[in-house]
Design an enzyme around this catalytic site. Structure first.
Site, mmCIF file in Angstrom:
data_model
loop_
_atom_site.group_PDB
_atom_site.id
_atom_site.type_symbol
_atom_site.label_atom_id
_atom_site.label_comp_id
_atom_site.label_asym_id
_atom_site.label_seq_id
_atom_site.Cartn_x
_atom_site.Cartn_y
_atom_site.Cartn_z
ATOM 1 N N GLY A 194 53.367 62.316 36.137
ATOM 2 C CA GLY A 194 52.862 63.939 36.216
ATOM 3 C C GLY A 194 54.106 64.726 35.643
ATOM 4 C CB SER B 153 59.820 71.804 47.474
ATOM 5 O OG SER B 153 59.727 73.126 46.493
ATOM 6 C CB ILE C 153 43.945 71.667 44.597
ATOM 7 C CG1 ILE C 153 44.644 71.668 45.948
ATOM 8 C CG2 ILE C 153 43.320 70.116 44.154
ATOM 9 C CD1 ILE C 153 46.149 71.052 45.958
ATOM 10 C CD GLU D 177 52.830 66.906 38.481
ATOM 11 O OE1 GLU D 177 53.135 66.099 39.300
ATOM 12 O OE2 GLU D 177 51.388 66.849 37.937
ATOM 13 C CG ASN E 44 58.394 58.910 37.888
ATOM 14 O OD1 ASN E 44 59.295 59.685 38.158
ATOM 15 N ND2 ASN E 44 58.643 57.624 37.583
ATOM 16 C CG PHE F 226 47.105 64.446 43.153
ATOM 17 C CD1 PHE F 226 46.775 62.928 43.484
ATOM 18 C CD2 PHE F 226 48.333 65.013 43.594
ATOM 19 C CE1 PHE F 226 47.937 62.255 44.019
ATOM 20 C CE2 PHE F 226 49.102 64.483 44.088
ATOM 21 C CZ PHE F 226 48.932 62.897 44.477
ATOM 22 C CB ALA G 281 53.458 70.886 53.114
HETATM 23 C C1 LIG Z 1 49.193 76.121 38.068
HETATM 24 C C2 LIG Z 1 49.652 75.318 39.457
HETATM 25 C C3 LIG Z 1 49.012 73.844 39.408
HETATM 26 C C4 LIG Z 1 49.055 73.142 40.581
HETATM 27 N N1 LIG Z 1 48.371 72.264 40.897
HETATM 28 C C5 LIG Z 1 48.464 71.293 41.890
HETATM 29 C C6 LIG Z 1 47.828 70.363 42.378
HETATM 30 O O1 LIG Z 1 46.915 69.977 41.317
HETATM 31 N N2 LIG Z 1 47.948 69.435 43.191
HETATM 32 C C7 LIG Z 1 48.895 70.104 44.090
HETATM 33 O O2 LIG Z 1 49.074 69.257 45.426
HETATM 34 N N3 LIG Z 1 49.608 70.975 44.007
HETATM 35 C C8 LIG Z 1 49.470 71.675 42.834
HETATM 36 N N4 LIG Z 1 50.425 72.861 42.648
HETATM 37 C C9 LIG Z 1 51.398 73.006 43.718
HETATM 38 C C10 LIG Z 1 52.703 72.641 43.369
HETATM 39 O O3 LIG Z 1 53.050 71.426 43.191
HETATM 40 C C11 LIG Z 1 53.796 73.371 44.219
HETATM 41 O O4 LIG Z 1 53.550 74.873 43.763
HETATM 42 C C12 LIG Z 1 55.184 73.231 43.930
HETATM 43 O O5 LIG Z 1 55.347 71.857 44.380
HETATM 44 C C13 LIG Z 1 55.976 74.144 44.883
HETATM 45 O O6 LIG Z 1 55.583 74.230 45.864
HETATM 46 P P1 LIG Z 1 55.564 75.671 46.647
HETATM 47 O O7 LIG Z 1 54.617 76.657 45.557
HETATM 48 O O8 LIG Z 1 55.183 75.712 48.071
HETATM 49 O O9 LIG Z 1 57.139 76.605 46.377
HETATM 50 P P2 LIG Z 1 58.147 76.455 47.626
HETATM 51 O O10 LIG Z 1 58.330 74.952 48.093
HETATM 52 O O11 LIG Z 1 57.802 77.485 48.547
HETATM 53 O O12 LIG Z 1 59.513 76.772 46.597
HETATM 54 C C14 LIG Z 1 59.602 78.216 46.336
HETATM 55 C C15 LIG Z 1 61.098 78.100 45.976
HETATM 56 O O13 LIG Z 1 62.060 77.720 46.553
HETATM 57 C C16 LIG Z 1 62.710 76.573 46.006
HETATM 58 N N5 LIG Z 1 63.130 75.454 46.915
HETATM 59 C C17 LIG Z 1 62.291 74.928 47.683
HETATM 60 N N6 LIG Z 1 62.960 74.372 48.575
HETATM 61 C C18 LIG Z 1 64.227 74.179 48.113
HETATM 62 C C19 LIG Z 1 65.589 73.324 48.333
HETATM 63 N N7 LIG Z 1 65.651 72.610 49.161
HETATM 64 N N8 LIG Z 1 66.598 73.958 47.924
HETATM 65 C C20 LIG Z 1 66.590 74.785 46.659
HETATM 66 N N9 LIG Z 1 65.556 75.430 46.503
HETATM 67 C C21 LIG Z 1 64.455 75.091 46.793
HETATM 68 C C22 LIG Z 1 61.680 76.022 44.787
HETATM 69 O O14 LIG Z 1 62.402 75.506 43.785
HETATM 70 C C23 LIG Z 1 61.104 77.546 44.447
HETATM 71 O O15 LIG Z 1 62.038 78.108 43.722
HETATM 72 C C24 LIG Z 1 50.203 73.260 41.603
HETATM 73 C C25 LIG Z 1 50.891 74.678 41.323
HETATM 74 C C26 LIG Z 1 50.580 75.606 40.416
HETATM 75 C C27 LIG Z 1 51.367 76.835 40.321
#
Ligand SMILES: Cc1cc2nc3c(=O)[nH]c(=O)nc-3n(C[C@H](O)[C@H](O)[C@H](O)COP(=O)(O)OP(=O)(O)OC[C@H]3O[C@@H](n4cnc5c(N)ncnc54)[C@H](O)[C@@H]3O)c2cc1C
Length: 381
Positions: free
Chosen positions: A239, A130, A155, A360, A237, A121, A128
């Site tokens: 997840g 959070s 991913i 998630e 949700n 997924f 992109a």
């Molecule tokens: C082991 C693992 C498996 C994963 N598997 C998948 C998968 O299968 N498919 C998929 O699509 N994705 C996957 N992901 C990605 C995961 O969903 C993202 O890492 C996660 O959503 C956070 O995004 P980012 O890493 O870009 O962090 P960022 O969004 O850059 O965030 C960095 C920090 O800033 C904070 N932050 C961001 N925005 C705000 C805000 N508005 N206010 C306050 N704090 C904020 C965050 O909480 C975090 O502490 C995976 C990640 C990991 C580590």
């Protein structure tokens, strides 16, 4: 333990016995090699993993969220990588069953439900995470096809699967309203996958995916064009519930390891468990585990009642993830130096718990989503 119905208790007992007997002995070897014992999958399907959330008329079992929560807790207690893998393998067929066309169900569900095929997924991108709606992977319409270009990051298990669901925008100017979900079959629409070495859940792969003008039939749009985020939210949700309960399983494992260690080890001429400060740590782990379980089961029962459960799943994901980190850290402290050695299960539990607060939706994102619901004002945009 929470109070369970007879059916729920039977499921917990039987899946725990199976995982203890058949999977737990394989964990240390696969962690070291960073591999996954894929041949155990068919037996796991029999307990409700993978096909549990798929409707019976689509070849699944329709087991409900409380039973799923029990399965995910037990997977997490056994091995973080197992929970992560079961999450993604359960979500892909669930989404196809929930929003797919009959033709899509006929094409993809039999292979996914038999274990012959596995899915990924893909939503996250380098800019992109959070802010998922900011994704830049583009899908341009070309006759009966779309042409996909872009890159996805982190991913799970994309290198161990040959199909999946990818989020792309059909109109970058439309923001969230352009995001669309596509079913991508690697056999007809080849793409590139690169593994990225990572710290937790070492039996899974974290992958970068590259889509370089990949042609996808328009018939592969999953759900409606422009409604991809709504489709993704259904998966996210569930997840969140799965991650929350997996974190409960990690806390439970941290508790069991700590109790066993504190009873067996002696210092100052008596067992560690007899020291009040050690008892305090063990009781805190137990309390974190049980409060987490209650919140996770509450989220599952809310979904089973037919309610949206967004708030409950966010709260469970937030609390269970943070608590598993605290529980794992305390368990490591109970173990002293032994807990930092790779031969100790607590070392792996500590690393795996670190995952629980990020995918998630990070803990911060869960807080902001709950804050929006409580206060009626969004801190996100
Ligand atoms: C082991 C693992 C498996 C994963 N598997 C998948 C998968 O299968 N498919 C998929 O699509 N994705 C996957 N992901 C990605 C995961 O969903 C993202 O890492 C996660 O959503 C956070 O995004 P980012 O890493 O870009 O962090 P960022 O969004 O850059 O965030 C960095 C920090 O800033 C904070 N932050 C961001 N925005 C705000 C805000 N508005 N206010 C306050 N704090 C904020 C965050 O909480 C975090 O502490 C995976 C990640 C990991 C580590």
């Amino acid at each position: 333990m929470t109070l369970l119905t007879d059916e729920e208790r039977l499921l917990r007992e039987s899946v725990r016995a199976f995982l203890d007997r058949k999977v737990a002995p394989l964990v240390a070897e696969h962690e070291r090699a960073r591999t996954f014992p894929w041949d155990i999958l068919p037996a796991l399907h029999d307990y409700g993993y993978v096909r549990g959330l798929v409707a019976p008329e689509d070849g699944g079992e329709g087991i409900g969220y409380t039973m799923l929560a029990i399965l995910m807790e037990e997977a997490g207690r056994c091995w973080g990588s197992l929970r992560t893998t079961m999450n993604i393998l359960t979500i892909v067929p669930y989404l196809i069953s929930a929003v797919g066309t009959q033709e899509q169900k006929d094409r993809f569900l039999p292979g996914l439900l038999s274990g012959e095929r596995r899915g990924w997924f893909a939503m996250t991108e380098s800019d992109a995470g959070s802010d998922a709606a900011a994704l830049r992977t583009i899908a341009r319409r070309d006759g009966d096809d779309y042409i996909l270009s872009g890159r996805k990051l982190y991913i799970t298990n994309a290198s161990h699967a040959d199909m999946g669901i990818v989020m792309a925008t059909v109109d970058p100017e439309a923001g969230a309203k352009g995001v669309t979900a596509f079913l991508l079959d690697g056999r007809e629409s080849p793409y590139e996958v690169h593994e990225i070495p990572h710290m937790p859940v070492r039996g899974t792969s974290s992958c970068e995916m590259v889509f370089d003008d990949v042609r996808v039939p328009a018939a592969n749009v999953l759900g409606e064009v422009g409604r991809g985020l709504a489709t993704a939210m259904r998966a996210i949700n569930v997840g969140r519930l799965n991650m929350a309960m997996g974190a409960v399983g990690l806390s439970q494992a941290a508790l069991e390891e700590s109790v066993a260690f504190a009873k067996a080890r002696e210092q100052f001429g008596r067992q560690l468990g007899g020291f009040q400060l050690v008892q305090e740590m063990v009781v805190e782990i137990a309390t974190l585990t049980q409060t987490s379980r209650l919140l996770g089961m509450n989220a599952a029962r809310t979904l089973d009642a037919g309610l949206p459960g967004r708030f409950e799943c966010s709260m469970a994901k937030y609390y269970c993830g943070e608590s598993a980190n605290r529980a794992a850290s305390l368990a490591l402290q109970v173990h002293g130096g032994a807990g930092l050695m790779e031969e100790s299960p607590v070392e792996r539990i500590f690393r795996d718990a670190r995952e629980a607060t990020i995918p998630e939706g990070t803990s911060q994102i869960q807080i902001l989503q709950m804050g929006r619901e409580l206060l009626g004002v969004s801190a996100l945009r």
